[in-house]
Each structure stands twice: as structure tokens, then as C-alpha cells.
Design a protein around this motif. Structure first.
Motif, PDB file in Angstrom:
ATOM      1  N   VAL A 486       0.847  -1.210   0.000  1.00  0.00           N
ATOM      2  CA  VAL A 486       0.000   0.000   0.000  1.00  0.00           C
ATOM      3  C   VAL A 486       0.877   1.253   0.000  1.00  0.00           C
ATOM      4  N   LEU A 487       1.970   1.210   0.752  1.00  0.00           N
ATOM      5  CA  LEU A 487       2.914   2.332   0.789  1.00  0.00           C
ATOM      6  C   LEU A 487       3.477   2.604  -0.598  1.00  0.00           C
ATOM      7  N   ARG A 488       3.776   1.528  -1.317  1.00  0.00           N
ATOM      8  CA  ARG A 488       4.307   1.624  -2.681  1.00  0.00           C
ATOM      9  C   ARG A 488       3.255   2.210  -3.633  1.00  0.00           C
ATOM     10  N   ILE A 489       2.004   1.736  -3.492  1.00  0.00           N
ATOM     11  CA  ILE A 489       0.906   2.224  -4.340  1.00  0.00           C
ATOM     12  C   ILE A 489       0.681   3.717  -4.109  1.00  0.00           C
ATOM     13  N   LEU A 490       0.627   4.127  -2.835  1.00  0.00           N
ATOM     14  CA  LEU A 490       0.393   5.540  -2.509  1.00  0.00           C
ATOM     15  C   LEU A 490       1.544   6.417  -2.996  1.00  0.00           C
ATOM     16  N   GLY A 491       2.774   5.888  -2.887  1.00  0.00           N
ATOM     17  CA  GLY A 491       3.948   6.627  -3.370  1.00  0.00           C
ATOM     18  C   GLY A 491       3.866   6.905  -4.860  1.00  0.00           C
ATOM     19  N   LYS A 492       3.358   5.921  -5.605  1.00  0.00           N
ATOM     20  CA  LYS A 492       3.206   6.108  -7.057  1.00  0.00           C
ATOM     21  C   LYS A 492       2.128   7.143  -7.379  1.00  0.00           C
ATOM     22  N   LYS A 493       1.175   7.308  -6.449  1.00  0.00           N
ATOM     23  CA  LYS A 493       0.114   8.302  -6.651  1.00  0.00           C
ATOM     24  C   LYS A 493       0.479   9.656  -6.036  1.00  0.00           C
ATOM     25  N   LYS A 494       1.754   9.828  -5.718  1.00  0.00           N
ATOM     26  CA  LYS A 494       2.305  11.087  -5.201  1.00  0.00           C
ATOM     27  C   LYS A 494       1.839  11.445  -3.791  1.00  0.00           C
ATOM     28  N   PHE A 495       1.521  10.404  -3.016  1.00  0.00           N
ATOM     29  CA  PHE A 495       1.230  10.590  -1.589  1.00  0.00           C
ATOM     30  C   PHE A 495       2.324   9.820  -0.857  1.00  0.00           C
ATOM     31  N   TYR A 496       3.306  10.563  -0.325  1.00  0.00           N
ATOM     32  CA  TYR A 496       4.530   9.960   0.190  1.00  0.00           C
ATOM     33  C   TYR A 496       4.478   9.872   1.717  1.00  0.00           C
ATOM     34  N   LEU A 497       4.471   8.659   2.243  1.00  0.00           N
ATOM     35  CA  LEU A 497       4.381   8.452   3.690  1.00  0.00           C
ATOM     36  C   LEU A 497       5.757   8.200   4.286  1.00  0.00           C
ATOM     37  N   LYS A 498       5.923   8.653   5.535  1.00  0.00           N
ATOM     38  CA  LYS A 498       7.209   8.479   6.223  1.00  0.00           C
ATOM     39  C   LYS A 498       7.538   7.004   6.420  1.00  0.00           C
ATOM     40  N   ASN A 499       6.548   6.229   6.832  1.00  0.00           N
ATOM     41  CA  ASN A 499       6.745   4.790   7.023  1.00  0.00           C
ATOM     42  C   ASN A 499       5.382   4.097   7.022  1.00  0.00           C
ATOM     43  N   ALA A 500       5.409   2.770   7.136  1.00  0.00           N
ATOM     44  CA  ALA A 500       4.177   1.985   7.027  1.00  0.00           C
ATOM     45  C   ALA A 500       3.228   2.214   8.199  1.00  0.00           C
ATOM     46  N   ILE A 501       3.765   2.634   9.347  1.00  0.00           N
ATOM     47  CA  ILE A 501       2.922   2.860  10.536  1.00  0.00           C
ATOM     48  C   ILE A 501       1.873   3.944  10.262  1.00  0.00           C
ATOM     49  N   VAL A 502       2.237   4.908   9.400  1.00  0.00           N
ATOM     50  CA  VAL A 502       1.332   6.027   9.097  1.00  0.00           C
ATOM     51  C   VAL A 502       0.016   5.518   8.500  1.00  0.00           C
ATOM     52  N   ILE A 503       0.065   4.408   7.755  1.00  0.00           N
ATOM     53  CA  ILE A 503      -1.158   3.846   7.163  1.00  0.00           C
ATOM     54  C   ILE A 503      -2.137   3.461   8.268  1.00  0.00           C
ATOM     55  N   GLU A 504      -1.621   2.810   9.298  1.00  0.00           N
ATOM     56  CA  GLU A 504      -2.481   2.416  10.418  1.00  0.00           C
ATOM     57  C   GLU A 504      -3.010   3.639  11.160  1.00  0.00           C
ATOM     58  N   LYS A 737      -7.696  13.882  -3.913  1.00  0.00           N
ATOM     59  CA  LYS A 737      -7.796  12.444  -3.638  1.00  0.00           C
ATOM     60  C   LYS A 737      -7.662  12.097  -2.145  1.00  0.00           C
ATOM     61  N   ILE A 738      -7.606  13.108  -1.279  1.00  0.00           N
ATOM     62  CA  ILE A 738      -7.390  12.839   0.155  1.00  0.00           C
ATOM     63  C   ILE A 738      -8.405  11.838   0.693  1.00  0.00           C
ATOM     64  N   SER A 739      -9.663  12.001   0.325  1.00  0.00           N
ATOM     65  CA  SER A 739     -10.712  11.089   0.794  1.00  0.00           C
ATOM     66  C   SER A 739     -10.424   9.652   0.355  1.00  0.00           C
ATOM     67  N   ARG A 740      -9.945   9.489  -0.871  1.00  0.00           N
ATOM     68  CA  ARG A 740      -9.642   8.150  -1.389  1.00  0.00           C
ATOM     69  C   ARG A 740      -8.442   7.544  -0.669  1.00  0.00           C
ATOM     70  N   PHE A 741      -7.449   8.379  -0.370  1.00  0.00           N
ATOM     71  CA  PHE A 741      -6.271   7.883   0.347  1.00  0.00           C
ATOM     72  C   PHE A 741      -6.659   7.392   1.747  1.00  0.00           C
ATOM     73  N   LEU A 742      -7.555   8.116   2.402  1.00  0.00           N
ATOM     74  CA  LEU A 742      -8.020   7.705   3.731  1.00  0.00           C
ATOM     75  C   LEU A 742      -8.785   6.382   3.653  1.00  0.00           C
TER      76      LEU A 742
END
Length: 815
Positions: A486-504, A737-742
Motif C-alpha cells: 500500500v505504501l508503494r501504491i500511494l507513493g506512485k500516486k504522489k502521496f509519500y508516507l514516512k513509514n508503514a505505521i502512518v497507514i495504520e 484524492k485525500i478522501s480516497r487515500f483515507l
């Protein structure tokens, strides 16, 4: 056959009879034993380390694991080369004044006690200010005062407590990457043994009665036995070693039942050949080892492919302004920066790589690197280190090295900026894994005890199949693979997370706070008008060059709007948060900011966003901004308001409240005239009410609020301004796309739960077949890696499916 087991039995007896050193756990020879403080030590070195820890109140070291230490080497003088300052400089990561940072390889790091002692070095040596362990790479990063302690003294200290660093200057010069091919060799040997044993076993499979085959049957059986030895003693070595270490440290992991299953199958098969009962299970044994190693190889390759550590670094969006030969300015990704390039660094921008200061002077804040917030003054020709921030006027620098993105992301992941999070999926995984192995061993022995009275062959098959088929690996892989993908998918959509914990963390959010300027408004389409005295060309030139050093959203809009002029250097520059800029150019004092900040005799009562200008204590006029809101803002807020509580904060006045009320859903709280500290307090108050808050801001003026929030997202028109206070960086073009990312974050947690159920179901079904004698060990060995493949495929397909369903690939005109 009996002789081959004698050394193992002797070692076993020795382990049972000998006493262990309290510090390092090695066997203590009776004549060399040292008793101190009612504890047994194998040498003076271990006793000395114990005394050091005891004197410094660091006995907690022994609480994490029994005998965790390493026996210190005595009288080692091989670090004399560290007296040479030129060599030391090559080893350092950072050097500024008396603060130096070095990363050292510590091969002995192996447990939580090692991490604890190495991260508490400051208690052993007061001139070490901080130390951070990278367990995976077996490295410790040490920050120290070079005026009070040398690198050689630190290395000697580490050596004295049993953590001798490995220092090779070749590693620092060439950065050679060595590939461990041992698994490939073991897999090759296992395949060779398995293939040939299968070939030699065909006559036995089909019970062929032929003179020559019957005559040489025993010869072929012993040949099969000989072919199994390389697979048993070489290919399966890792399972025995890990199982032994696990038992020694009194922990239970999955390698214990696997190793036990292999040994039991080998002993049983050897007994069959010696007694003449048959050829045994050597075909199953070698097949088992081969398929398990194949599964292990697949797992490693997949981990490498999905490693979000690598992926998010490759997507990491830090841009920088490069000066062109014709004097122009280009915003380019940092990976395009090469040695010799000239860079422009504005106020509060990050220095992306080591370089030489070209401008007359600079003020560099290295707090992200050292923790010290006092800026360091630099002069033309001085070296600048990556990770510093320019404070004040714009500077130019020349690049010395190509940019290390891993270094910049290391700053982003610094423990100082991490937020404590309870990861439920980790708790579930750890709990299940803790009880899994004991339960598995119990089931296998119960199954064996039941079947031994019915059929010896089935009993051994059941015992081995149970040990092999059940595997918590798939269970343990569910969360890392789901979050990594999911981190990889979001990164490709230009939403860059610090680490995987942020998803949770995103999945838990129930309240969203938006900043207004630069976040829900766009700097690219704002309409600007001017009211005031007519300005001559010199005054416009001074304003343009004052704005050049600022990173405030309004400054960037105005800078881009004003016509291009010649570039002149500012004599001084200061940017005051929530107020404005004060600069001196050619002896003239320029102030740009709010009405209250400049000498405006008439109070500004107009409810508009505006930037006021004062030159030489004389009010000139103001630039009025008719903000352009981001495309899709109304639809985004309508969507978010269904599931989240929405708030909008702004440092501006209430001039656009009517427009916002028309744009945003009813019930959206609008709060104006908020200073940075007030925004932070606002977030705190929401959290005290039990809310999980996501803050969306511009990353510069909202750093405090972003750091305080449960999840801080920085929206960037360009990503020159990099703030470690945020948990994620969102490209402004993807704001809608913020709503979709959430929703994607919630789908990720759902995928983890579904894959937990799937892996548990696999284990239950597999065990039920194994216990009832309906599963051969060889089939179990094939199914075991298949379970890993199934889980990886499931989480990958599900996360990609959810991404498509949520239309993360949809494109809109970039705003």
C-alpha cells in the motif's frame, strides 16, 4: 552410524554439565573461573564489563536476555590509525565545530540487550551526546563532542564492553556491495540431491522385480543415503543453527519444529536402511529441504521487491532550485543534482547534499542532524553538510557530492520525530507466534503417540507432516506485505508516507483540520491586484529580491507574479512567523507582511488577504490576493464530512468566510486569525477530547501543529520545503484524492484482517489433514512455501484491487 552421533552427544553432555559465564554465556573452565559479586565469569574482561555496568547503574542490560554480552578482547592496539585526523574525517558522517557524528559497524549486535547498551553509551561516557542503533544493518550512529573525546577513545570503549566495531577504510572509499550467495549454493545442492535420489528411487516406487535391480538394491539404498548427506548436513544447516540459538535463548520459533522434523526423518530413514526394512524417506527428506529453501528464496526475493524502505526512498519527493548557466532558476528533483551544480537555498530550505558555500555568508541550522537548534555562521568557501537548513537570506552553494536520498530520509525517520503508536496487528502476530510453536510440538507428539499403536509408518509421517505443514510465516507476513505494498501504491500516486505505521494511523483518524493559505488555496492561480503609491523600478527590484529568499506561500505567489529583474544580494534578511519579512538591500530597509507589521497609519479593515509593503519606514501600499481555491475542494469536503469532523484554520482575517461557507459543507468549523502556536493548541484541545486528528498544512508555518497531530500531512506545490515534523507529503495536484487515500488506509487494515483469517484457516486445514495421516511429509513441504505465496498474492491482489476500485489512478488537471 553410532559413531557419527558421538560428537553431538558429547557436546550435548558438555552443555548440560558446564557452568556459564554470567556476562557472555560461554563455558567457564574450572581452573580459569572468576567469582565476583557472587557471579561466575570466564575472564577478567567479562568481570570488568560487569563492573562498568554495575558502577554506572546499567544492570538493566542483563534483564532483556540471559548472558547477552560478548567476551571483550584484551590488549588490542590495532586502532592506532584513528590518531590520524585525515583518516578520521573520511569515517565521519558529519563534522561541525565540536560536534561529530560517526556510523560504526558492530558485528556482535544480536539482541535487545545490545540495542539497550549501545543506545545508552552516554551513561558510560558523558561526552557521547546520542547513539542510535540500526539493528538490521548492525550499525550504531554516535554523536559526540570531539573536543572532549576522540573517535579512538569511543572505539576503545566499545571494544572494552565487548562491542568491537569493524572498521575497513575500503568500505568508506568504494562502498562495495557484497552479495551473500550461500542460500543459492544450498538450494543448488538440495536440488542435486533431491533429483538424483528421486531417480534412484523409481524401481522401489513401482516395485520392479528384475534380477540386476534386486541384486544391487542395497547398493542403491546406501547410494541414496550418501546422496542425502550433503542436503542434510549442508543445505539444512540454517534451520539447525537458528533452532539451537532459539533454544539457547529460551525462545520458541518455527525453526525448532522444522529442524526436529528433518532430524527425525533422517534418523528414521537411516534406521530403515540399516535394518533392511526399506529405503526410508530420503526422497521426502531431500524434497522437503529443497522446497523449504525454494520458499525461503522466494520470500527473500519478494521482500526485496516490496521493501518499502527502498521504495519510499526512490519515490521520496525532495526538489531543489538549480541555477542555470544563463542565470535562470530550475526546480529539479534531487536525484538529478550532480557534482559541480550550483544550488539556490532559500530561508528554511534543506541543504540536500554536501557542498561549498558560494555566497558571502550563511546561517545554517543543523538541528535535524545534531539536535542543536543554534544556527552556525558560515563564510564563503566553508563546507556545508547535508541536512542543514538555511536561516535567513537566500544563499548559493556548489555541490560536492551527488545527493544521498537515503541520508535525507534517515533524517525524516529520526527517532526525535517519531510518534508512539500502538500497532494492534503486531500485538496479534506476536501473541500467536509466541504460542504457535509449543502448540505445534504438542500436536505432533500427540499425533505420533496415537498413530504409533496403529502404524509405525503413518506415525512418523504424521509427526513429520505436522511439524512441516503448520507455519506462522504466512501469519507474520500479512501486515508487512500489505502495508509495504500500500505504501508503494500511494507513493506512485504522489502521496509519500514516512513509514508503514502512518497507514495504520490514517485508518484511525476521525477529525481532519485543514490550514487555509497554501493548503486549500492554490498559489498557481491566485489573482493579485495592487493598491497604493506608484513604485519605481528600483523599489520593485528590491521587493522582488526580498521575496526571493522567502518560502511562505504568499511570498512565492507574489515573487512569481512580479516581473523578472536583475538579481541583487540582500545585506540582511529576517522572516518572522505570522508577521512578515525585514530585509536590507543597498542600505534601504524593506518590510513586507501584515498591516500591523508595517507602518500603516490607516488600519486595514478590509476583509481580504493582503501583503503590505514598507520601504525606509514609509508605507507604500498592499498587494491584494483573491485566492483561488483548489479544484474539487467542495466535492472533497462533502465526501469527507460523511465520515469525519472537519475544521479549517487560517492565519488570515475573516475576509473570505462567506466564500468558504458557500464552498464547504454546513457545520464545518472555520477559525481565523490563528498564529502557529494557537494552531498547535487547537490540535491539543481536540486530542484532549479523545479525537484522532489529522492536520493538513503547508509544512512550513504549520510545523508545530503537524508534529502535534496524530497524522501530519504537508501539501506541497513544489517540494523544496521538507519538514521532518510531517508524517506524509502530498503533491498538491493530488489534493482532491485525500478522501480516497483515507479509504485506502482502511482497506489496508481490512486486507490485514482478511489475510490473518486466511493464514489461520490454512494452518487449521493443513493440521487436520496431517494429524489424520492424510498428508505426506513431501506434500507438506510443497504446501508450506505455497502458503507464503498465497498470502503474498492475496494481499498484493487485494490492495491493487482496492486501489483500482477507489480510482486512485484518476487524473484531473493539475492545480
Amino acid at each position: 552410524m553410532g559413531k557419527s552421533f558421538e560428537p553431538l552427544l558429547q557436546v550435548n553432555e558438555q552443555i548440560m554439565d558446564t557452568e556459564k559465564c554470567f556476562h557472555c554465556g560461554l563455558d567457564v573452565v574450572k581452573q580459569d573461573e572468576i567469582i565476583f559479586d557472587e557471579k561466575l565469569f570466564c575472564c577478567n574482561g567479562c568481570k570488568t564489563v560487569y563492573e562498568i555496568f554495575s558502577t554506572n547503574n546499567m544492570m538493566s542490560y542483563y534483564d532483556f536476555e540471559k548472558s547477552p554480552g560478548a567476551r571483550p578482547l584484551e590488549g588490542n592496539q590495532k586502532y592506532g590509525f584513528l590518531d590520524n585526523e585525515k583518516i578520521v574525517e573520511k569515517l565521519l558522517d558529519f563534522k561541525e565545530g565540536t560536534t561529530q557524528i560517526v556510523s560504526l559497524q558492530i558485528p556482535h549486535i544480536h539482541c535487545s540487550s545490545c540495542i539497550w547498551i549501545l543506545e545508552n553509551l552516554h551513561r558510560l561516557q558523558k561526552n557521547i551526546t546520542a547513539s542510535q542503533v540500526n539493528f538490521h544493518e548492525k550499525k550504531v550512529r554516535i554523536t559526540y563532542n570531539s573536543e572532549a573525546i576522540s573517535l579512538k577513545a569511543i572505539v576503545t570503549l566499545l571494544q572494552s564492553i565487548g562491542y568491537e566495531p569493524y572498521i575497513s577504510l575500503d568500505n568508506y572509499e568504494t562502498k562495495k556491495i557484497t552479495t551473500d550467495r550461500s542460500l543459492t549454493y544450498k538450494l543448488g545442492v538440495a536440488f542435486f540431491c533431491f533429483g538424483n535420489i528421486m531417480l534412484l528411487s523409481f524401481p522401489e516406487y513401482f516395485d520392479v522385480n528384475e534380477f540386476w535391480l534386486d541384486h544391487y538394491k542395497n547398493f542403491f539404498r546406501w547410494l541414496i543415503f550418501a546422496l542425502s548427506l550433503p542436503s542434510f548436513f549442508y543445505s539444512a544447516t540454517d534451520y539447525y543453527v537458528i533452532a539451537y540459538k532459539s533454544i539457547k535463548s529460551k525462545t520458541m520459533n518455527i525453526e525448532i519444529p522444522i529442524a526436529l522434523g528433518i532430524v527425525v526423518m533422517f534418523v528414521r530413514s537411516t534406521f530403515d536402511i540399516v535394518s533392511g526394512h526399506g529405503q526410508g524417506f530420503f526422497d521426502s527428506l531431500t524434497g522437503l529441504i529443497f522446497f523449504m529453501l525454494l520458499g525461503k528464496m522466494f520470500q527473500i526475493k519478494t521482500y526485496s521487491f516490496l521493501s518499502f524502505e527502498r521504495d519510499y526512498k526512490s519515490y521520496f519527493p525532495v526538489a531543489v532550485t538549480r541555477l542555470t548557466n544563463d542565470g535562470g532558476e530550475d526546480a529539479v528533483p534531487i536525484h538529478e543534482i550532480n557534482k559541480g551544480d550550483r544550488l539556490l537555498i532559500r530561508n528554511q530550505e534543506l541543504i540536500p547534499t554536501d557542498g561549498i558555500l558560494i555566497s558571502e555568508n550563511g546561517s545554517i541550522d543543523y538541528s535535524f542532524v545534531t539536535g542543536e537548534s543554534i544556527p552556525v555562521t558560515k563564510k564563503s568557501g566553508d563546507k556545508l553538510f547535508a541536512g542543514g537548513r538555511q536561516s535567513g537570506s537566500v544563499i548559493e552553494m556548489e555541490v560536492l557530492n551527488s545527493v544521498s536520498q537515503s541520508y535525507l530520509t534517515q533524517l525524516w525517520s529520526n527517532a526525535v520525530f517519531q510518534k508512539k503508536v500502538d500497532q494492534k496487528h503486531k500485538t496479534i502476530t506476536n501473541t500467536i507466534s509466541h504460542y504457535f510453536t509449543p502448540a505445534l510440538l504438542l500436536i505432533s507428539f500427540l499425533g505420533f503417540g496415537y498413530w504409533i499403536f496403529i502404524s509405525t509408518t503413518i506415525a512418523f509421517n504424521v509427526f513429520t507432516a505436522v511439524l512441516i505443514v503448520a507455519c506462522p510465516c504466512a501469519l507474520a507476513l500479512t501486515a508487512p506485505f500489505t502495508l509495504g505494498n500500500v505504501l508503494r501504491i500511494l507513493g506512485k500516486k504522489k502521496f509519500y508516507l514516512k513509514n508503514a505505521i502512518v497507514i495504520e494511523q490514517l485508518a484511525k483518524v476521525n477529525t481532519i483540520v485543514f490550514d487555509k493559505t497554501g493548503t486549500i488555496t492554490t498559489s498557481k492561480k491566485a489573482k493579485i491586484s495592487y493598491e497604493g503609491k506608484a513604485m519605481d523600478s528600483d523599489q520593485k527590484l528590491w521587493i522582488k529580491n526580498t521575496l526571493r529568499a522567502s518560502n511562505h506561500p504568499l511570498s512565492r505567489i507574489l515573487y512569481d507574479t512580479l516581473e523578472e529583474n536583475q538579481r541583487i544580494e540582500t545585506d540582511s534578511f529576517e522572516e518572522i512567523p505570522n508577521k512578515g519579512i525585514v530585509a536590507k538591500i543597498k542600505g534601504h530597509r524593506i518590510k513586507i507582511g501584515s498591516s500591523a507589521f508595517v507602518q500603516n497609519d490607516k488600519e486595514d479593515t478590509a476583509l481580504q488577504t493582503s501583503v503590505h509593503i514598507e520601504i525606509d519606514e514609509s508605507y507604500i501600499g498592499k498587494f491584494i490576493f483573491n485566492n483561488e481555491y483548489r479544484e474539487g475542494l467542495s466535492e472533497l469536503f462533502s465526501e469527507l464530512s460523511k465520515d469525519y469532523e472537519i475544521k479549517v484554520l487560517s492565519g488570515d482575517n475573516e475576509g473570505e468566510s462567506a466564500i468558504l461557507e458557500a464552498l464547504l459543507p454546513k457545520g464545518t468549523e472555520l477559525v481565523f486569525n490563528q498564529k502557529p502556536e494557537q494552531k498547535l493548541d487547537f490540535i491539543k484541545q481536540l486530542q484532549l477530547q479523545g479525537k484522532n486528528v489529522m492536520m493538513v498544512g503547508d509544512g512550513l508555518n504549520d510545523a508545530g501543529a503537524l508534529a502535534q497531530s496524530n497524522v501530519g500531512i504537508s501539501v506541497s506545490e513544489n517540494v523544496n520545503v521538507f519538514s521532518p515534523a510531517c508524517d506524509a507529503i502530498l503533491d498538491a495536484g493530488e489534493f482532491y484524492k485525500i478522501s480516497r487515500f483515507l479509504k485506502m488506509s482502511k482497506k489496508a487494515m481490512l486486507t490485514i484482517k482478511l489475510s490473518f483469517v486466511l493464514s489461520l484457516l490454512y494452518n487449521v486445514v493443513g493440521l487436520s489433514f496431517a494429524v489424520t495421516g492424510n498428508l505426506l511429509p513431501l506434500v507438506a513441504a510443497i504446501i508450506m512455501p505455497l502458503s507464503t505465496i498465497t498470502i503474498i498474492s492475496f494481499v498484493t491482489i487485494m490492495s491493487n484491487l482496492f486501489a483500482r476500485k477507489l480510482k486512485l489512478d484518476d487524473k484531473k488537471e493539475q492545480v
